[in-house]
Scaffold this active site. Structure first.
Site, short mmCIF file in Angstrom:
data_model
loop_
_atom_site.label_atom_id
_atom_site.label_comp_id
_atom_site.label_asym_id
_atom_site.label_seq_id
_atom_site.Cartn_x
_atom_site.Cartn_y
_atom_site.Cartn_z
N GLU A 109 16.83 -114.14 72.30
CA GLU A 109 15.49 -114.58 71.87
C GLU A 109 15.38 -116.10 71.96
O GLU A 109 14.36 -116.65 72.39
CB GLU A 109 15.17 -114.10 70.45
CG GLU A 109 15.06 -112.60 70.30
CD GLU A 109 14.17 -111.95 71.36
OE1 GLU A 109 13.14 -112.52 71.74
OE2 GLU A 109 14.53 -110.85 71.83
N TRP A 117 14.64 -116.80 75.43
CA TRP A 117 13.23 -116.65 75.84
C TRP A 117 12.45 -117.95 75.57
O TRP A 117 11.54 -118.32 76.31
CB TRP A 117 12.56 -115.48 75.10
CG TRP A 117 12.78 -114.18 75.79
CD1 TRP A 117 13.69 -113.23 75.49
CD2 TRP A 117 12.06 -113.67 76.94
NE1 TRP A 117 13.59 -112.16 76.36
CE2 TRP A 117 12.59 -112.41 77.25
CE3 TRP A 117 11.00 -114.17 77.72
CZ2 TRP A 117 12.11 -111.64 78.32
CZ3 TRP A 117 10.52 -113.40 78.78
CH2 TRP A 117 11.08 -112.14 79.07
N ASN A 163 6.70 -110.30 65.98
CA ASN A 163 6.68 -110.27 67.45
C ASN A 163 6.12 -108.97 68.02
O ASN A 163 5.30 -108.98 68.94
CB ASN A 163 8.08 -110.53 68.00
CG ASN A 163 8.08 -110.50 69.52
OD1 ASN A 163 7.38 -111.27 70.16
ND2 ASN A 163 8.84 -109.58 70.10
N TRP A 202 -7.12 -113.20 78.71
CA TRP A 202 -5.98 -113.56 77.85
C TRP A 202 -6.09 -114.98 77.30
O TRP A 202 -5.58 -115.30 76.24
CB TRP A 202 -4.66 -113.41 78.62
CG TRP A 202 -4.50 -114.26 79.85
CD1 TRP A 202 -4.79 -113.92 81.14
CD2 TRP A 202 -4.01 -115.62 79.93
NE1 TRP A 202 -4.51 -114.96 82.00
CE2 TRP A 202 -4.03 -116.01 81.29
CE3 TRP A 202 -3.54 -116.53 78.98
CZ2 TRP A 202 -3.61 -117.28 81.72
CZ3 TRP A 202 -3.13 -117.79 79.40
CH2 TRP A 202 -3.17 -118.15 80.76
#
Ligand code: FAD
Length: 462
Positions: free
Chosen positions: A273, A276, A340, A358
């Site tokens: 993570e 990321w 998340n 978006w």
């Protein structure tokens, strides 16, 4: 007498702060400053929740620096003008800062370096907020990786993240005129919407370390627990990392030191993570317009529906009639943070069920999240839309009912943020029974899913 000016930006900490350590190591006077820059072209103004965080984080940093022996000098304006003035005022012969990676920020920093060099002031920047500089581990073609897994594998093979630097024991330096933080207007007044934030967070370095310690005691089980929004399964370190109150090196090493063979999978999942985050910043570095321009240009032809303002408002306020979406959006409204899995579901709902661009969602999150991060927010929204790197396939449309049944089976998360569901006969599908006070559904899941699939399929056939 020599003097070093340390410019704090997204690194509001004294531990593992290379720019501060370099200043202290020179052994001379130190002036620490923060510049609220809402004027330099291209620097994105902070959202409301981030402003709240910044206010409290600066307060905390000022207190910590006082403890070391120097004040934090606050100034407002274009950094390109304010910083040289300040350097003149205190006769600095050196300036240090930790690197930022957005294009506007890099451009401003490069111009400042040149202007300092012309005045004979040595300006030096350091790596502090990413474990891997975006240009260090690139794909064969010297670009950002397009896929996360090979990127992260290459990073780990390239270098083990360096060990964190200790904070200086003490500092000395002159007192200069400073703005009063309260005059910056970073806090909400009427209405004061920040009660939930105050109840949840302790901005600042001490708060970050307390959060880390608490998380380490729960590291075992992270891999499985991280998907369940009602469980305290994740670290909630994101706003602390965003404002640099703790460095990724500190988090990485603390987790490694704490883990053992029984937590190897949890550690790997947590490390990835953090990966990321690094991946998102590499994407932003090579694609500076990531928050506004489709990473995959074929998406420029996508036929977004102009959904009604009332549908958008229902999503923003958590009144879509879908419990998981509403609980997530209200969680963000209340505490400035969203789990998340629920971020993925709420983003998918806006993009694929309401067919709203978006970028509209990215901007709403930017305003509401205390961890609003230029790279992670933009990359994640594009990931959900399918327009981004390593993106979610177009046919992956989160079904909010199945998601809540699977990841919040007893509805604890739903009821916590949507209290009117406490009396619902069916907490996952309130329309199947009586649910007093809960709104009707704004769209039909099946129809809206089919509409999205048609639009995405048309795009892939273009
Ligand atoms: P943990 O699971 O404890 O992870 C540890 C750290 O790793 C986090 O603090 C964060 O810094 C980083 N991280 C975890 N997941 C991701 C991810 N998918 N992408 C990048 N970094 C990650 N994260 C932000 O920090 N800022 C944002 O503005 C942001 N916007 C998002 C928008 C959408 C639509 C989605 C789907 C995700 C977004 N994320 C963002 C990623 C992720 O949701 C948060 O980082 C995570 O929920 C933070 O909680 P945590 O600190 O408990 O995470």
């Amino acid at each position: 007498m020599a003097l070093t000016l340390v410019w704090f930006r997204d690194d509001l900490r004294i531990s593992d702060n290379p720019a501060l350590v370099a200043a202290a190591d020179r052994g001379d006077d130190v002036v620490a400053c923060y510049v609220l820059d809402e004027e330099t072209d291209g620097i994105r103004p902070l959202g409301s929740a981030s402003k709240w965080w910044l206010h409290h984080s600066l307060e905390a940093l000022a207190g910590t620096l006082e403890g070391l022996g120097i004040p934090l000098v606050l100034r407002r304006g274009a950094a390109g003008e304010v910083l040289p003035q300040l350097a003149d005022e205190c006769s600095a012969d050196a300036v240090t800062w930790n690197r930022r990676y957005g294009l506007a920020e890099r451009t401003a920093d490069a111009a400042l370096k040149e202007s300092f060099a012309a005045r004979g002031v040595e300006a030096t920047s350091y790596q502090a907020n990413l474990m891997y500089e975006p240009w260090e581990v690139t794909s064969g073609s010297d670009e950002a990786y397009r896929v996360f897994t090979p990127f992260w594998r290459a990073c780990l093979a390239f270098r083990t993240p360096r060990t964190p630097l200790p904070a200086p024991a003490s500092l000395r330096g002159p007192h200069l005129a400073s703005d009063d933080l309260d005059t910056w207007g970073l806090l909400p007044t009427a209405p004061d919407w920040a009660q939930g934030l105050r109840d949840t967070w302790t901005p600042g370095e001490a708060g970050a370390h307390a959060r880390l310690d608490d998380f380490l005691s729960r590291l075992r089980g992270y891999k499985d627990n991280r998907d369940f929004p009602a469980v305290r399964g994740t670290s909630m370190l994101s706003p602390h990392l965003r404002f640099g109150e703790i460095s990724p090196f500190e988090v990485w090493h603390a987790a490694q030191d704490h883990g053992d063979s029984s937590t190897a999978d949890d550690l790997r999942a947590f490390g990835s993570e953090l990966g990321w985050r690094e991946f998102s910043w590499q994407l932003l570095y090579f694609n500076p317009e990531l928050a506004t321009v489709n990473y995959r240009p074929e998406f420029n032809a996508f036929a977004w529906e102009s959904s009604t303002q009332s549908e958008l408002k229902a999503w923003q306020r958590g009144r879509t009639g879908y419990p998981l979406i509403d609980a997530g959006m209200r969680q963000m409204w209340e505490i400035g943070w969203m789990h998340n899995r629920v971020r993925m579901a709420t983003a998918s709902f806006l993009i694929k069920n309401l067919m709203i661009d978006w970028r509209v969602g990215e901007r709403w999150f930017w305003d509401c999240l205390v961890d609003a991060d230029a790279a992670s927010n933009a990359a994640s929204w594009q990931w959900v839309a399918g327009s981004g790197a390593d993106a979610s396939p177009y046919f992956r449309i989160f079904n909010p009912v199945l998601q809540s049944k699977k990841f919040d089976p007893d509805g604890a998360f739903l009821v916590r943020f949507v209290p009117e569901l406490a009396d619902a006969e069916n907490v996952h599908e309130p329309w199947k029974g009586v649910a007093p006070g809960y709104p009707d559904r704004v769209v039909d899941l099946k129809e809206s899913r089919e509409r999205a699939l048609r639009a995405y399929k048309a795009l892939s056939e273009c």
